[in-house]
Design a protein around this motif. Sequence first.
Motif, mmCIF file in Angstrom:
data_model
loop_
_atom_site.group_PDB
_atom_site.id
_atom_site.type_symbol
_atom_site.label_atom_id
_atom_site.label_comp_id
_atom_site.label_asym_id
_atom_site.label_seq_id
_atom_site.Cartn_x
_atom_site.Cartn_y
_atom_site.Cartn_z
ATOM 1 N N ASP A 175 5.977 -13.255 -24.903
ATOM 2 C CA ASP A 175 6.863 -12.253 -23.928
ATOM 3 C C ASP A 175 6.883 -13.040 -22.449
ATOM 4 O OD1 ASP A 175 3.966 -12.060 -23.763
ATOM 5 O OD2 ASP A 175 4.085 -10.050 -23.206
ATOM 6 N N VAL A 176 6.007 -13.971 -22.272
ATOM 7 C CA VAL A 176 6.227 -14.414 -20.853
ATOM 8 C C VAL A 176 6.956 -15.771 -20.640
ATOM 9 C CG1 VAL A 176 4.827 -15.146 -18.838
ATOM 10 C CG2 VAL A 176 4.084 -13.173 -20.126
ATOM 11 N N ASP A 177 7.801 -15.956 -20.015
ATOM 12 C CA ASP A 177 8.395 -16.998 -19.994
ATOM 13 C C ASP A 177 7.691 -18.326 -19.177
ATOM 14 O OD1 ASP A 177 10.555 -19.324 -18.448
ATOM 15 O OD2 ASP A 177 11.443 -18.525 -20.384
ATOM 16 N N THR A 178 7.425 -19.367 -19.610
ATOM 17 C CA THR A 178 6.487 -20.356 -18.476
ATOM 18 C C THR A 178 7.123 -20.634 -17.506
ATOM 19 O OG1 THR A 178 5.747 -21.371 -20.822
ATOM 20 C CG2 THR A 178 5.360 -22.635 -18.557
ATOM 21 N N LEU A 179 8.516 -21.201 -17.431
ATOM 22 C CA LEU A 179 9.226 -21.240 -15.993
ATOM 23 C C LEU A 179 9.084 -20.197 -15.051
ATOM 24 C CD1 LEU A 179 11.792 -23.767 -17.336
ATOM 25 C CD2 LEU A 179 9.576 -24.259 -16.573
ATOM 26 N N GLY A 180 9.439 -18.920 -15.633
ATOM 27 C CA GLY A 180 9.370 -17.691 -14.802
ATOM 28 C C GLY A 180 8.129 -17.770 -14.210
ATOM 29 N N LEU A 181 6.816 -17.690 -15.053
ATOM 30 C CA LEU A 181 5.726 -17.321 -14.473
ATOM 31 C C LEU A 181 5.145 -18.303 -13.308
ATOM 32 C CD1 LEU A 181 2.638 -16.234 -14.848
ATOM 33 C CD2 LEU A 181 2.426 -17.802 -16.442
ATOM 34 N N ILE A 182 5.404 -19.619 -13.653
ATOM 35 C CA ILE A 182 5.517 -20.619 -12.705
ATOM 36 C C ILE A 182 5.924 -20.338 -11.197
ATOM 37 C CG2 ILE A 182 5.500 -23.068 -12.080
ATOM 38 C CD1 ILE A 182 4.977 -23.633 -14.974
ATOM 39 N N GLY A 183 7.292 -19.962 -11.393
ATOM 40 C CA GLY A 183 8.227 -19.859 -10.025
ATOM 41 C C GLY A 183 7.752 -18.581 -9.436
#
Length: 314
Positions: A175-183
Motif C-alpha cells: 500500500d506504500v509506493d517505494t518512490l513516493g515514500l523516499i520522495g
Amino acid sequence: MRAVSLAIAGVSAFCFGFSGPMAKILGMAGLAPLEAVWVRMAGAGVLLLLVLAVFRPRALRIPRDRLPFFAAYSVIAVAAVQGLFFVAITRLPVGVALLLEYTSPVLVVLWVRFVRRIRLPRSAYLGALVAVAGLAIVVQVWEGLRLDALGLLLGLLAAACCAGYFLMSDSFGDDVDTLGLIGWGMLGSAVVLLPLSRPWHIDWAAFTRTAEVSGHAVPVAAAGLWMIVVATVVAYVTGVTAVRRLSAAVGATVASVEVIAGALIAWVLLGEHLGAAQITGGAIVLAGALYAQSATTRIGAAQHAPEAPQAVRV
C-alpha cells in the motif's frame, strides 16, 4: 535473483559513496556540513516528487493510516541519520563517528532476531561483525582517539536511526509506493532539519563558483547536482530496493561497503590516497558483506515458513 539484488545494493553503496567527496567540494566553496545536508535532502526531495508528479502521480498518494509511518521515516530514517552524524563529528573524530554509525548492521540483526523473532543463519551475525571490524581498520579508529560522552551518545543514536532506516525500508507493504515514500521522506527531512541547517544563511552565490580539486576547477553547482541526483536520489532508490530484496539484516551489512566506495572515490577525485590499513580493512569489509549475503535465501525461507512466528514489524 540474488546476484541482481547484490548488484543493486552495490550500485547503491557506490552512489552513496559520492556523498562525502561532493559535500567536501561544497565545503571548499564555503557551505557548512549541515547546510550541504539540507541542500542535498531538499533538492533530492523536490526533484523526485516533481518527476513522480509528471510520470507517476499515483506514487504521491499517502494512505491516511500510513501518515505516521511516513512521518517516522522522514524523522528517523532520513533526518536523524544525517543530522546526528554531522553533530557527532563536531565532538568526535570522523573515523570514530563513522564506526559508531556503521555498527547499525549488528543492531539490525539483533532486532530481527529478538524483536521480529526470526532465526537468522550464523553467517548473518558473523558477516555483520566482520564488516564492523573491517570498518574499524578502514577509519583507523585508534588514531587520535578521544571519547566525548555526548558525542558517543549521538553516534550511537545515529547508528540506531541508521538501523531504523534498514528496518523501516524492509517493513512496509504494497500500500506504500517505494518512490513516493523516499520522495516525501527526503522533503520531510529537509523540513525537520530547518532549525539545524538554517538554509536562510546559506551563501547561495557559492554555487556560481568553482572549487580547486586536485589541480582542476570543478563547478560547485555540478558537484551539488551530482550529490542530489546520484548520491541521494539514485542511492536511496536503489538502496531501499536492495533492502527489500535482500532483507534488512543482509542489506544493512552489504550497505557498509559504502564507506569503501567513498574512500575509493575520494582517492580518485580528491587525491586522498589509501594506505595499507584502508586497503586491508576494505578487503575485510567486503568479506563480511559477501559472507552475510549468503544468508539471504535462508532468511527468506524463515520469514515465509508456516511454523515461523509472526514477525513484529517496525
